[in-house]
Design a protein around this motif. Structure first.
Motif, PDB file in Angstrom:
ATOM      1  N   LEU A 364     -31.432 -64.421 -76.778  1.00  0.00           N
ATOM      2  CA  LEU A 364     -31.796 -64.077 -75.622  1.00  0.00           C
ATOM      3  C   LEU A 364     -31.145 -63.023 -74.909  1.00  0.00           C
ATOM      4  CD1 LEU A 364     -30.897 -68.006 -74.496  1.00  0.00           C
ATOM      5  CD2 LEU A 364     -33.289 -66.877 -74.954  1.00  0.00           C
ATOM      6  N   SER A 365     -30.115 -62.504 -75.446  1.00  0.00           N
ATOM      7  CA  SER A 365     -29.211 -61.507 -74.701  1.00  0.00           C
ATOM      8  C   SER A 365     -29.323 -60.250 -75.485  1.00  0.00           C
ATOM      9  CB  SER A 365     -27.718 -61.805 -74.805  1.00  0.00           C
ATOM     10  OG  SER A 365     -27.000 -60.954 -73.994  1.00  0.00           O
ATOM     11  N   ALA A 366     -29.734 -59.102 -74.709  1.00  0.00           N
ATOM     12  CA  ALA A 366     -29.656 -57.819 -75.401  1.00  0.00           C
ATOM     13  C   ALA A 366     -28.411 -57.007 -75.264  1.00  0.00           C
ATOM     14  CB  ALA A 366     -30.900 -56.880 -74.409  1.00  0.00           C
ATOM     15  N   MET A 367     -27.213 -57.522 -75.042  1.00  0.00           N
ATOM     16  CA  MET A 367     -26.156 -56.934 -74.816  1.00  0.00           C
ATOM     17  C   MET A 367     -25.779 -56.236 -76.193  1.00  0.00           C
ATOM     18  SD  MET A 367     -22.925 -59.587 -74.779  1.00  0.00           S
ATOM     19  CE  MET A 367     -21.722 -58.142 -74.562  1.00  0.00           C
ATOM     20  N   VAL A 368     -24.953 -55.147 -75.991  1.00  0.00           N
ATOM     21  CA  VAL A 368     -24.369 -54.403 -77.181  1.00  0.00           C
ATOM     22  C   VAL A 368     -23.039 -55.177 -77.554  1.00  0.00           C
ATOM     23  CG1 VAL A 368     -23.738 -52.557 -78.505  1.00  0.00           C
ATOM     24  CG2 VAL A 368     -25.569 -52.636 -76.901  1.00  0.00           C
ATOM     25  N   GLU A 369     -23.026 -55.877 -78.617  1.00  0.00           N
ATOM     26  CA  GLU A 369     -21.580 -56.576 -79.041  1.00  0.00           C
ATOM     27  C   GLU A 369     -20.559 -55.490 -79.462  1.00  0.00           C
ATOM     28  OE1 GLU A 369     -22.406 -59.901 -81.924  1.00  0.00           O
ATOM     29  OE2 GLU A 369     -24.156 -60.355 -80.908  1.00  0.00           O
ATOM     30  N   PRO A 370     -19.274 -56.030 -79.100  1.00  0.00           N
ATOM     31  CA  PRO A 370     -18.321 -54.767 -79.776  1.00  0.00           C
ATOM     32  C   PRO A 370     -18.003 -55.029 -80.875  1.00  0.00           C
ATOM     33  CG  PRO A 370     -17.368 -56.939 -78.311  1.00  0.00           C
ATOM     34  CD  PRO A 370     -19.035 -56.779 -78.179  1.00  0.00           C
ATOM     35  N   ALA A 371     -17.660 -54.257 -81.809  1.00  0.00           N
ATOM     36  CA  ALA A 371     -17.185 -54.305 -83.272  1.00  0.00           C
ATOM     37  C   ALA A 371     -15.861 -55.360 -83.351  1.00  0.00           C
ATOM     38  CB  ALA A 371     -16.654 -53.129 -83.665  1.00  0.00           C
ATOM     39  N   ARG A 372     -15.455 -55.977 -84.422  1.00  0.00           N
ATOM     40  CA  ARG A 372     -14.267 -56.949 -84.530  1.00  0.00           C
ATOM     41  C   ARG A 372     -13.107 -56.171 -84.087  1.00  0.00           C
ATOM     42  NH1 ARG A 372     -14.460 -62.198 -86.362  1.00  0.00           N
ATOM     43  NH2 ARG A 372     -16.488 -63.271 -85.936  1.00  0.00           N
ATOM     44  N   ASP A 373     -12.984 -54.870 -84.754  1.00  0.00           N
ATOM     45  CA  ASP A 373     -11.768 -54.081 -84.403  1.00  0.00           C
ATOM     46  C   ASP A 373     -11.674 -53.628 -82.894  1.00  0.00           C
ATOM     47  OD1 ASP A 373     -13.789 -52.414 -84.470  1.00  0.00           O
ATOM     48  OD2 ASP A 373     -12.678 -51.074 -86.256  1.00  0.00           O
ATOM     49  N   GLU A 374     -12.692 -53.988 -82.294  1.00  0.00           N
ATOM     50  CA  GLU A 374     -12.529 -53.442 -80.871  1.00  0.00           C
ATOM     51  C   GLU A 374     -11.916 -54.528 -79.962  1.00  0.00           C
ATOM     52  OE1 GLU A 374     -16.234 -52.163 -79.545  1.00  0.00           O
ATOM     53  OE2 GLU A 374     -16.203 -50.462 -80.879  1.00  0.00           O
ATOM     54  N   VAL A 375     -11.924 -55.732 -80.520  1.00  0.00           N
ATOM     55  CA  VAL A 375     -11.510 -56.926 -79.486  1.00  0.00           C
ATOM     56  C   VAL A 375     -10.354 -57.510 -80.285  1.00  0.00           C
ATOM     57  CG1 VAL A 375     -14.225 -57.257 -78.944  1.00  0.00           C
ATOM     58  CG2 VAL A 375     -12.985 -58.690 -80.705  1.00  0.00           C
ATOM     59  N   THR A 376      -9.687 -58.567 -79.275  1.00  0.00           N
ATOM     60  CA  THR A 376      -8.439 -59.232 -79.687  1.00  0.00           C
ATOM     61  C   THR A 376      -9.103 -60.451 -79.928  1.00  0.00           C
ATOM     62  OG1 THR A 376      -6.913 -57.843 -78.706  1.00  0.00           O
ATOM     63  CG2 THR A 376      -6.234 -60.095 -79.222  1.00  0.00           C
ATOM     64  N   ALA A 377      -9.185 -61.139 -81.032  1.00  0.00           N
ATOM     65  CA  ALA A 377      -9.896 -62.572 -81.032  1.00  0.00           C
ATOM     66  C   ALA A 377      -8.924 -63.424 -80.934  1.00  0.00           C
ATOM     67  CB  ALA A 377     -10.740 -62.386 -82.554  1.00  0.00           C
ATOM     68  N   ILE A 378      -9.499 -64.482 -80.255  1.00  0.00           N
ATOM     69  CA  ILE A 378      -8.764 -65.774 -79.814  1.00  0.00           C
ATOM     70  C   ILE A 378      -9.458 -67.032 -80.771  1.00  0.00           C
ATOM     71  CG2 ILE A 378      -7.598 -67.456 -78.259  1.00  0.00           C
ATOM     72  CD1 ILE A 378      -6.756 -64.396 -78.016  1.00  0.00           C
ATOM     73  N   ALA A 379      -9.120 -67.244 -81.928  1.00  0.00           N
ATOM     74  CA  ALA A 379      -9.989 -68.192 -82.862  1.00  0.00           C
ATOM     75  C   ALA A 379      -9.558 -69.631 -82.034  1.00  0.00           C
ATOM     76  CB  ALA A 379      -9.239 -68.267 -84.107  1.00  0.00           C
ATOM     77  N   PHE A 380     -10.535 -70.264 -82.287  1.00  0.00           N
ATOM     78  CA  PHE A 380     -10.703 -71.734 -81.843  1.00  0.00           C
ATOM     79  C   PHE A 380      -9.751 -72.417 -82.639  1.00  0.00           C
ATOM     80  CE2 PHE A 380     -12.106 -76.228 -82.367  1.00  0.00           C
ATOM     81  CZ  PHE A 380     -12.194 -76.778 -81.033  1.00  0.00           C
ATOM     82  N   SER A 381      -8.854 -73.327 -81.942  1.00  0.00           N
ATOM     83  CA  SER A 381      -8.226 -74.489 -82.794  1.00  0.00           C
ATOM     84  C   SER A 381      -8.283 -75.722 -82.089  1.00  0.00           C
ATOM     85  CB  SER A 381      -6.679 -73.927 -82.579  1.00  0.00           C
ATOM     86  OG  SER A 381      -6.207 -74.027 -81.181  1.00  0.00           O
ATOM     87  N   ALA A 382      -8.092 -76.801 -82.919  1.00  0.00           N
ATOM     88  CA  ALA A 382      -8.078 -78.129 -82.407  1.00  0.00           C
ATOM     89  C   ALA A 382      -6.730 -78.437 -81.301  1.00  0.00           C
ATOM     90  CB  ALA A 382      -7.756 -79.167 -83.650  1.00  0.00           C
TER      91      ALA A 382
END
Length: 685
Positions: A364-382
């Motif tokens: 649905l979205s046409a946005m350009v996603e950032p590369a993985r090394d460009e973001v600080t990921a906050i992984a899901f946790s229980a």
């Protein structure tokens, strides 16, 4: 209220092409002669009687009889032999379709070796045929798995095309419900340590080969019962024909033995007798084309009589994992702002739900996603029940309602009223609501739900028209279960299901005289699979489930149970339709031959010669020729099967009586008359 953004529908899987009959007719013709051996024909008592009468008629050709010309006796003998050959040809053609696949399966397993772990812990190369239950083998990328087993160590992608026909590899790993592997499939990545679970001759491949080789197929109870009926009718007509000569002698006449033999063959149910084996073998072949292994023919026929279907919700009615189905905006937030934030917040979420959100929004979205090394990921946790990224100085989060509200420092009462109502509606419908926020601002919600598979509602409607009731089995709470059941269109639901609940429901239905089918893949499904009249286990399920079931689906597609029911019904309806046609045939042949035989002795019987056949000789030969030709004319129907329409049993019975009962009555009158005209024109009588 904001309109939800709808997900695109999935395409339907294409069917595999059928085996070409044209390539099989030559070997089938050879087998038709080989099957003249009485030791093989004894499996079809009616056709054995026809062969014996052909032998008797052949002998009579060499005994002069002034009442019967030698030419007529020879023609009758030839057509009797053709009758047997046509029946053998139908059976051989049905067997040939299965044997062609069996030969290809055998070719793939010949010369297969295995790397077996010895008592010393070292691996030795041995022939796959020498493996026994409990042996441990190591299989690496590019190698074939030498036998059915359970993965005890490792994880790898496995190509199961040799068995299922599907080229896309599947993941197999130790533990859980995805640890089962099938012999003759190929490991395409990494390695597996497999514990063999079947001795030689007991594997899935061996059972598949035995199933498709029609000659080794055991008769089902329905076939045995029909055989008894056919034998009974044959004995009755044999007794009737044997008493005709004394009646003729009493009236001062005489009936040639050749005529009596011809009368016997035309009156006994040769049509269904000649096609019965072909119908059964073709039915099993249709099941094999569905990639379903039957441990007994009884299960296939039971599927045709099923009254109740118990279907597990997850993976059968729904896709399995909860999927993103819609986004709901908060007041003052644009759709693009919400979808971009939800996509970014889900990039680091490796759960099935998180992946479904990314998949949904990328469409649905046409946005350009950032590369993985460009973001600080906050992984899901229980523990946090949140996931997201920090990117370009901004923070994006997605997660459970209370977790996101705590992150933005807002209480439930402070939520915008419109968004709060939508969140409550999602929860009440059985879905799972998530919230999306960016930099402490609440942007909207995500609707996760068990997505009902496309077309499943229509399939349940067809089953309902056939008189089959569907029951959804799920561990969900009653509210969620009811919402999904209403969307899927099932007739009943068992919520918060346990093995005891499933077993109790099956026994209750069986106690009311109903046939019950059940599908499952887990160890907790084993008791229900064993109790059900038809138990379909998934090939990638647990060993306990596969052993308890009487059908195993090599594609591991739970909706296949609906196709198995269809095949079972086709098998039963085809037998019933052709039996009706065969018995109706006898009525017409009675009016063809009997008046011709007795017209000279009892002239009054001439009024029964409704077809106005030219002579007794023409009547007898015409009936014999029609009796032989009708078998070969019905071979395509026996192999293809009668298509079962969505209707209840009473409607199917009326339809069969109208088409095959009336058709079986009318066809011989037309066919025998046309043959009589042709024989007379050619001066063959």
């Amino acid at each position: 209220m904001n309109a939800p953004i709808q997900a695109p529908k999935n395409g339907a899987k294409q069917q595999q092409p059928r085996t070409a009959i044209a390539a099989l007719w030559k070997p089938a013709l050879v087998q038709a002669f080989a099957k003249l051996d009485p030791r093989q024909l004894k499996r079809s008592p009616v056709m054995l009687v026809v062969e014996l009468t052909a032998v008797v008629t052949t002998v009579l050709c060499f005994i002069p009889n002034p009442a019967v010309s030698t030419g007529l006796a020879v023609q009758i003998a030839l057509w009797l032999w053709f009758t047997v050959l046509f029946a053998n040809f139908a059976e051989a053609l049905a067997e040939g379709r299965g044997k062609a696949r069996a030969d290809s399966l055998k070719a793939g397993s010949q010369g297969l070796s295995a790397r077996r772990r010895a008592a010393s812990g070292q691996f030795e190369t041995v022939a796959a045929s020498s493996l026994r239950r409990g042996d441990l083998v190591r299989v690496e990328a590019g190698e074939l798995i030498p036998g059915d087993g359970e993965v005890v160590e490792g994880i790898a992608a496995v190509n199961e095309a040799a068995i299922t026909g599907e080229s896309a590899p599947v993941i197999r790993e130790s533990g859980g419900d995805r640890s089962a592997v099938t012999g003759n499939t190929r490991v395409v990545s990494d390695w597996l340590l497999v514990k063999i679970t079947a001795n030689p001759g007991e594997s899935t491949l061996d059972r598949m080969i035995a199933l498709v080789e029609g000659a080794k197929r055991q008769k089902t109870p329905n076939e045995v019962a029909l055989d008894i009926l056919l034998i009974g009718l044959t004995l009755i007509f044999l007794l009737v024909v044997a008493t005709l000569q004394p009646f003729a002698r009493f009236a001062g006449g005489d009936l040639p033995l050749v005529y009596l033999v011809a009368l016997l063959v035309t009156l006994i149910p040769t049509t269904i007798g000649g096609l019965l084996s072909a119908i059964g073998i073709a039915g099993m072949d249709r099941l094999v084309r569905l990639n379903v292994i039957a441990k007994s023919g009884r299960a296939v026929e039971a599927a045709g009589d099923v009254h109740v279907l118990l279907l597990d919700k997850t993976g059968t009615i729904t896709f399995g994992n909860r999927r993103c189905s819609a986004l709901v905006k908060a007041p003052g937030v644009s759709g693009k702002e919400l979808s971009d934030a939800a996509l970014l917040a889900s990039l680091a979420d490796d759960t099935p739900e998180g992946k479904s959100i990314v998949e949904y929004l990328r469409a649905l979205s046409a946005m350009v996603e950032p590369a993985r090394d460009e973001v600080t990921a906050i992984a899901f946790s229980a523990e946090t029940r949140l996931s997201g990224v920090d990117w370009n100085g901004r923070s994006y989060r997605k997660g459970a309602v209370d977790a996101v509200l705590a992150w933005v420092g807002m209480s439930r009462a402070e939520m915008p009223e419109q968004l709060s109502r939508e969140i409550d509606r999602i929860a009440q419908s059985g879905g799972t609501p998530l919230l999306v926020a960016a930099d402490g601002k609440l942007l909207g919600g995500i609707h996760l739900k068990d997505v009902v598979k496309p077309g499943i509602r229509e399939r349940f409607a067809e089953l309902r028209q056939m008189g089959i009731r569907t029951v959804m089995v799920t561990g969900d709470n009653p509210l969620t279960a009811a919402a999904i059941a209403a969307e899927a269109g099932v007739d009943d639901v068992i919520a918060e299901a346990t093995p005891e609940k499933k077993l109790a429901r099956i026994r209750q239905e069986q106690g009311e005289g109903k046939m019950v089918a059940m599908c499952g893949d887990g160890a907790n499904d084993a008791p229900a699979l064993a109790q059900a009249d038809v138990g379909l286990a998934m090939n990638d399920g647990t060993q306990a489930a596969r052993e308890a079931a009487n059908l195993v689906d090599l594609d591991s597609d739970p909706t296949k149970l609906l196709d198995v029911v269809q095949v079972g019904k086709e098998l039963l309806v085809t037998r019933g339709a052709l039996t009706t046609f065969s018995v109706a045939n006898d009525v017409a042949k009675y009016f063809a031959i009997l008046p011709a035989l007795f017209a000279g002795i009892y002239p009054q019987l001439g009024v029964l010669n409704l077809m106005q056949l030219r002579s007794p000789q023409s009547a007898i030969l015409s009936a014999i020729v029609f009796n032989a030709l009708i078998i070969i004319a019905l071979i395509p129907l026996a192999l293809r099967g009668v298509r079962v329409q969505a209707a209840d049993a009473a409607s199917l019975l009326r339809r069969n009586l109208l088409i095959y009962g009336l058709g079986g009555l009318v066809a011989p009158f037309i066919g025998i008359k046309l043959i009589d005209i042709l024989l007379t024109a050619l001066h063959l009588v």
